[in-house]
Design an enzyme around this catalytic site. Sequence first.
Site, PDB file in Angstrom:
ATOM      1  N   CYS A 110       0.831  -1.200   0.000  1.00 54.70           N
ATOM      2  CA  CYS A 110       0.000   0.000   0.000  1.00 54.70           C
ATOM      3  C   CYS A 110       0.867   1.251   0.000  1.00 54.70           C
ATOM      4  O   CYS A 110       1.514   1.572   0.996  1.00 54.70           O
ATOM      5  CB  CYS A 110      -0.870  -0.082   1.254  1.00 54.70           C
ATOM      6  N   CYS A 170      -0.401   4.328   2.295  1.00 52.58           N
ATOM      7  CA  CYS A 170      -0.251   4.157   3.740  1.00 52.58           C
ATOM      8  C   CYS A 170       0.881   5.031   4.273  1.00 52.58           C
ATOM      9  O   CYS A 170       0.816   5.530   5.392  1.00 52.58           O
ATOM     10  CB  CYS A 170       0.010   2.684   4.082  1.00 52.58           C
TER      11      CYS A 170
END
Lengths: 135, 135
Positions: free
Chosen positions: A61, A64
């Site tokens: 991700c 993130c």
Amino acid sequence: MNSTLIIVAVLALATAYGLVDRRRAGTIKAKADSRHSIAAHEIGSDLGESATVLQFSSAFCTPCRSTRSTLTSVIAHYPKIKHVEVDAENNLALVRRLDIRQTPTTLFLNSAGKEIARAVGAPKRDQVINALERI
Amino acid sequence: MIDSRGPRWSAGLTSIVLIVALITRSPVIIIIQLVQFGIGAFAGPPKSPYAWLYKRFVQPRLSKDFDSEDLRPPQFAQFVGFIFALLATVGVLSHTWPLFTIATSFALFAAFLNSAFGYCLGCKLYLLGVRFRRV
């Protein structure tokens, strides 16, 4: 079917979806009716004195990372609010219980650990400030 | 850590290659893309042919000041691409045109979203995958 038509349709659908997703991502939604409550032992960290911002992240991700830096820098101004980041994959029981479907997902918890708002996707700085002011 | 513009540029090139594949239905074109996805997914995005083109011809012309990103999100995206390209290759070699067209269209959808919007496929799919896998 004509391949040109298929290509145009795929690109149009992807563009529409991308625009909607971009607008929706990171919006902080109040969860007045949420029954989710999180205890300190579940996240391996004490809750903040007045509130906790609980971020679920994963290895695959990219946003993130930006979420982490946004939350860290905003929360630095609120000594009684704590930022806790947990790895979703290593906390699957919690992820299922809270119905976390993607990363980053950020939960705003009150002093008792009750969820009062949630952001799916990287939250925007001014919205985080707004949410924290309301807690 | 890699230059985050690399995977987006590669996704742009991937979109073009997939469009050519849809128009020509050429096994050679889809297999080139399959090899690109395979190397990206299993050896890592920086070792892939498109990454080489990016580093050789594109990066020297861009600003030296760039956002870096973790290797794992683009590697996950390459793996998803690999699965679709594999189905598309089976479709083209067996002349199963609906399979070829649908698999290539899904790959184009994802590659275009990644290129045009910086869409993070790993954020949306990975956690759902783990949640279902380890019930």
